[in-house]
Design a protein around this motif. Structure first.
Motif, PDB file in Angstrom:
ATOM      1  N   ARG B 175       0.828  -1.216   0.000  1.00 56.80           N
ATOM      2  CA  ARG B 175       0.000   0.000   0.000  1.00 56.80           C
ATOM      3  C   ARG B 175       0.858   1.260   0.000  1.00 56.80           C
ATOM      4  NH1 ARG B 175      -1.961   0.681   4.773  1.00 56.80           N
ATOM      5  NH2 ARG B 175      -0.632  -0.919   5.718  1.00 56.80           N
ATOM      6  N   PHE B 176       2.150   1.142  -0.314  1.00 56.14           N
ATOM      7  CA  PHE B 176       3.072   2.272  -0.193  1.00 56.14           C
ATOM      8  C   PHE B 176       2.999   3.158  -1.441  1.00 56.14           C
ATOM      9  CE2 PHE B 176       7.832   3.568   0.066  1.00 56.14           C
ATOM     10  CZ  PHE B 176       7.507   4.741   0.728  1.00 56.14           C
ATOM     11  N   MET B 177       2.519   4.393  -1.264  1.00 58.01           N
ATOM     12  CA  MET B 177       2.452   5.345  -2.366  1.00 58.01           C
ATOM     13  C   MET B 177       2.967   6.697  -1.857  1.00 58.01           C
ATOM     14  SD  MET B 177       1.743   5.701  -5.573  1.00 58.01           S
ATOM     15  CE  MET B 177       0.745   4.245  -5.945  1.00 58.01           C
ATOM     16  N   PRO B 178       4.296   6.917  -1.994  1.00 64.44           N
ATOM     17  CA  PRO B 178       4.859   8.183  -1.504  1.00 64.44           C
ATOM     18  C   PRO B 178       4.220   9.382  -2.209  1.00 64.44           C
ATOM     19  CG  PRO B 178       6.441   6.975  -2.860  1.00 64.44           C
ATOM     20  CD  PRO B 178       5.287   6.059  -2.631  1.00 64.44           C
ATOM     21  N   SER B 179       4.181  10.503  -1.506  1.00 62.84           N
ATOM     22  CA  SER B 179       3.575  11.696  -2.098  1.00 62.84           C
ATOM     23  C   SER B 179       4.451  12.293  -3.189  1.00 62.84           C
ATOM     24  CB  SER B 179       3.294  12.734  -1.005  1.00 62.84           C
ATOM     25  OG  SER B 179       4.411  12.884  -0.142  1.00 62.84           O
ATOM     26  N   SER B 180       5.751  12.015  -3.147  1.00 61.69           N
ATOM     27  CA  SER B 180       6.670  12.513  -4.175  1.00 61.69           C
ATOM     28  C   SER B 180       7.726  11.452  -4.477  1.00 61.69           C
ATOM     29  CB  SER B 180       7.393  13.781  -3.702  1.00 61.69           C
ATOM     30  OG  SER B 180       6.500  14.738  -3.211  1.00 61.69           O
ATOM     31  N   LEU B 181       8.232  11.548  -5.690  1.00 56.25           N
ATOM     32  CA  LEU B 181       9.273  10.621  -6.140  1.00 56.25           C
ATOM     33  C   LEU B 181      10.292  11.415  -6.934  1.00 56.25           C
ATOM     34  CD1 LEU B 181      10.349   7.694  -6.893  1.00 56.25           C
ATOM     35  CD2 LEU B 181       8.779   7.799  -8.856  1.00 56.25           C
ATOM     36  N   ILE B 182      11.566  11.174  -6.682  1.00 58.78           N
ATOM     37  CA  ILE B 182      12.587  11.738  -7.567  1.00 58.78           C
ATOM     38  C   ILE B 182      13.346  10.596  -8.233  1.00 58.78           C
ATOM     39  CG2 ILE B 182      14.176  12.105  -5.597  1.00 58.78           C
ATOM     40  CD1 ILE B 182      15.433  14.397  -7.303  1.00 58.78           C
ATOM     41  N   SER B 183      13.250  10.563  -9.558  1.00 60.20           N
ATOM     42  CA  SER B 183      13.996   9.577 -10.339  1.00 60.20           C
ATOM     43  C   SER B 183      15.374  10.151 -10.619  1.00 60.20           C
ATOM     44  CB  SER B 183      13.292   9.319 -11.679  1.00 60.20           C
ATOM     45  OG  SER B 183      12.007   8.784 -11.476  1.00 60.20           O
ATOM     46  N   LEU B 184      16.408   9.363 -10.408  1.00 58.53           N
ATOM     47  CA  LEU B 184      17.762   9.846 -10.661  1.00 58.53           C
ATOM     48  C   LEU B 184      18.227   9.418 -12.047  1.00 58.53           C
ATOM     49  CD1 LEU B 184      19.211   9.267  -7.090  1.00 58.53           C
ATOM     50  CD2 LEU B 184      18.474  11.424  -8.133  1.00 58.53           C
ATOM     51  N   THR B 185      18.666  10.358 -12.823  1.00 59.71           N
ATOM     52  CA  THR B 185      19.135  10.199 -14.214  1.00 59.71           C
ATOM     53  C   THR B 185      17.972   9.932 -15.182  1.00 59.71           C
ATOM     54  OG1 THR B 185      21.191   9.262 -13.367  1.00 59.71           O
ATOM     55  CG2 THR B 185      20.850   9.139 -15.718  1.00 59.71           C
ATOM     56  N   ALA B 186      17.165   8.916 -14.893  1.00 62.99           N
ATOM     57  CA  ALA B 186      16.011   8.606 -15.750  1.00 62.99           C
ATOM     58  C   ALA B 186      14.999   7.827 -14.911  1.00 62.99           C
ATOM     59  CB  ALA B 186      16.443   7.778 -16.957  1.00 62.99           C
ATOM     60  N   PRO B 187      13.697   7.910 -15.257  1.00 66.74           N
ATOM     61  CA  PRO B 187      12.688   7.135 -14.522  1.00 66.74           C
ATOM     62  C   PRO B 187      12.951   5.645 -14.668  1.00 66.74           C
ATOM     63  CG  PRO B 187      11.652   8.787 -15.947  1.00 66.74           C
ATOM     64  CD  PRO B 187      13.100   8.727 -16.331  1.00 66.74           C
ATOM     65  N   LYS B 188      12.547   4.885 -13.664  1.00 63.58           N
ATOM     66  CA  LYS B 188      12.620   3.437 -13.729  1.00 63.58           C
ATOM     67  C   LYS B 188      11.232   2.925 -14.161  1.00 63.58           C
ATOM     68  CE  LYS B 188      16.666   4.273 -12.245  1.00 63.58           C
ATOM     69  NZ  LYS B 188      16.497   5.728 -12.221  1.00 63.58           N
ATOM     70  N   PRO B 189      11.169   1.715 -14.729  1.00 66.36           N
ATOM     71  CA  PRO B 189       9.880   1.245 -15.279  1.00 66.36           C
ATOM     72  C   PRO B 189       8.722   1.268 -14.271  1.00 66.36           C
ATOM     73  CG  PRO B 189      11.677  -0.165 -16.018  1.00 66.36           C
ATOM     74  CD  PRO B 189      12.273   0.775 -15.019  1.00 66.36           C
ATOM     75  N   CYS B 190       9.001   1.031 -12.999  1.00 65.29           N
ATOM     76  CA  CYS B 190       7.942   0.973 -11.990  1.00 65.29           C
ATOM     77  C   CYS B 190       7.206   2.302 -11.824  1.00 65.29           C
ATOM     78  CB  CYS B 190       8.496   0.518 -10.637  1.00 65.29           C
ATOM     79  SG  CYS B 190       9.733   1.630  -9.929  1.00 65.29           S
ATOM     80  N   VAL B 191       7.734   3.363 -12.426  1.00 63.52           N
ATOM     81  CA  VAL B 191       7.101   4.668 -12.274  1.00 63.52           C
ATOM     82  C   VAL B 191       5.700   4.668 -12.899  1.00 63.52           C
ATOM     83  CG1 VAL B 191       7.896   5.847 -14.356  1.00 63.52           C
ATOM     84  CG2 VAL B 191       7.831   7.095 -12.195  1.00 63.52           C
ATOM     85  N   GLN B 192       5.437   3.728 -13.782  1.00 68.49           N
ATOM     86  CA  GLN B 192       4.092   3.661 -14.386  1.00 68.49           C
ATOM     87  C   GLN B 192       3.002   3.324 -13.354  1.00 68.49           C
ATOM     88  OE1 GLN B 192       3.342   0.049 -16.953  1.00 68.49           O
ATOM     89  NE2 GLN B 192       5.502  -0.357 -16.453  1.00 68.49           N
ATOM     90  N   PHE B 193       3.416   2.777 -12.216  1.00 67.09           N
ATOM     91  CA  PHE B 193       2.442   2.459 -11.165  1.00 67.09           C
ATOM     92  C   PHE B 193       2.341   3.563 -10.125  1.00 67.09           C
ATOM     93  CE2 PHE B 193       4.231  -1.487 -12.793  1.00 67.09           C
ATOM     94  CZ  PHE B 193       3.080  -2.144 -13.188  1.00 67.09           C
ATOM     95  N   TYR B 194       3.095   4.623 -10.353  1.00 66.51           N
ATOM     96  CA  TYR B 194       3.216   5.675  -9.354  1.00 66.51           C
ATOM     97  C   TYR B 194       2.243   6.820  -9.615  1.00 66.51           C
ATOM     98  CZ  TYR B 194       4.941   9.594  -6.755  1.00 66.51           C
ATOM     99  OH  TYR B 194       4.997  10.683  -5.937  1.00 66.51           O
TER     100      TYR B 194
END
Lengths: 237, 237
Positions: B175-194
């Motif tokens: 159930r973990f959904m952080p309010s913010s995310l910083i991708s370093l260099t480039a997004p990772k594939p899991c970002v599609q669920f974010y």
């Protein structure tokens, strides 16, 4: 805003403290110093004033700060080129050069032509450890810079100036007054002879170190890595 | 703005390229990555929203990015504290810890109490190299974070998420959904669920490396080390 100056000897001891007991590597310190130099360029010479920036690098750590600054300037959208007539031996400088080459930053050899074609110059030839006199080819380089009609940001000190007593009485640098200066960590005593915009950079000083060397902690704003500092009515920083 | 994602394998190869042929040291990369994390905190959680920031660090480079971020947050005027239950062996992490101790940043041991008292949390537990499952004590830590009513910025990926397939089906992090995310260099594939605010940081990518890995060069603005990126109408970055 008033900021106390640090002598050349204390500045060297402070750097040593940071690395030997403070946990810092030269890579880290130079990264933040160079970033603050690039941010100072952004403030005094925005992209709209011309993208061509010539970064003149000396053989030591002041030159290394210039190399890091050139990289950040490239990322900020400028077109930096680098004049590096006496490359230092430290492997870090070699790596910084590779980073710049991977960004297609030119290392120029014809300095007079580059000087004519640039919109702005970063003087990262010598910093707090300069003990004079200027050795070849830097005497000629400083003469050309002081005769050119190009705005200059000097890093840590105007190159050729004595860190304590300021501009030389005669010869190269006697008329050198850069339009901007960025002091790293703390102003050097020669800043009392300086007239122009003055910045402080190197946002890594702790209260403990500042107290040990009798320095002020600059009041940086927000996420800025650089702070413009003024000169008071008596000409003191 | 649309940014292509990079797989875990390619992200590891890219880091290796930067260091083995690009001239970068881990110290330099981590300094810029951590600075971008701190700048993202500044954007989503200004000082006026509360100065207490709890930075939770994992044993690897993601944790190192968090340590650098904590240092910059202290310089920005926050009161960061660090929870570092499994300190990695790399001497760089030890030096980053010394830097923080010299800024009087607290390394806390009572995580539940610190979690209750903080205004904001930085999750720098695991990044692109996380292969699961969560080992002790990180399962319990993630459970506590996802149950707490505290805004979270995750560094590179929400910790516990699979880098490719996103949140675990059950257990800690489901159930973990952080309010913010910083991708370093480039997004990772899991970002599609974010779902949440999404930033990109690590302003050191060159066109050459971006082309080699089929990535986009983020359009950072001015001297910023971080860029907010959106999600398009189809839920793609």
């Amino acid at each position: 805003m008033s900021l106390k100056a640090i002598s050349s000897k204390d500045a060297a001891a402070l750097d040593k403290d940071l690395m030997e007991v403070g946990g810092w590597s030269l890579d880290q310190l130079m990264e933040l110093a160079g970033l603050s130099v690039a941010q100072a360029v952004w403030k005094v010479h925005p992209l709209s004033a011309g993208k061509n920036i010539l970064v003149v690098c000396g053989p030591g750590n002041n030159g290394g700060d210039g190399l890091v600054a050139a990289r950040h300037l490239a990322h900020f959208g400028y077109k930096p080129s680098v004049y590096y007539p006496k490359q230092g031996k430290n492997e870090l400088y070699q790596r910084l050069r590779i980073q710049l080459e991977n960004l297609s930053v030119q290392f120029i050899t014809d300095f007079p032509t580059a000087l004519q074609g640039t919109d702005f110059l970063v003087d990262s030839i010598f910093g707090f450890s300069f003990g004079g006199p200027l050795r070849d080819p830097f005497g000629e380089i400083v003469s050309q810079i002081e005769s050119a009609n190009v705005p200059v940001l000097s890093v840590d000190a105007p190159s050729s100036w004595d860190i304590q007593s300021g501009p030389p009485k005669e010869g190269p640098g006697a008329r050198f007054m850069p339009s901007s200066l960025i002091s790293l960590t703390a102003p050097k005593p020669c800043v009392q002879f300086y007239k122009g915009r003055h910045f402080i950079g190197g946002r890594f000083l702790t209260k403990g170190i500042a107290d040990r060397y009798g320095l002020d902690l600059p009041a940086y704003e927000g996420v800025e890595q650089v702070l413009e500092v003024g000169v008071d009515a008596e000409g003191k920083l």
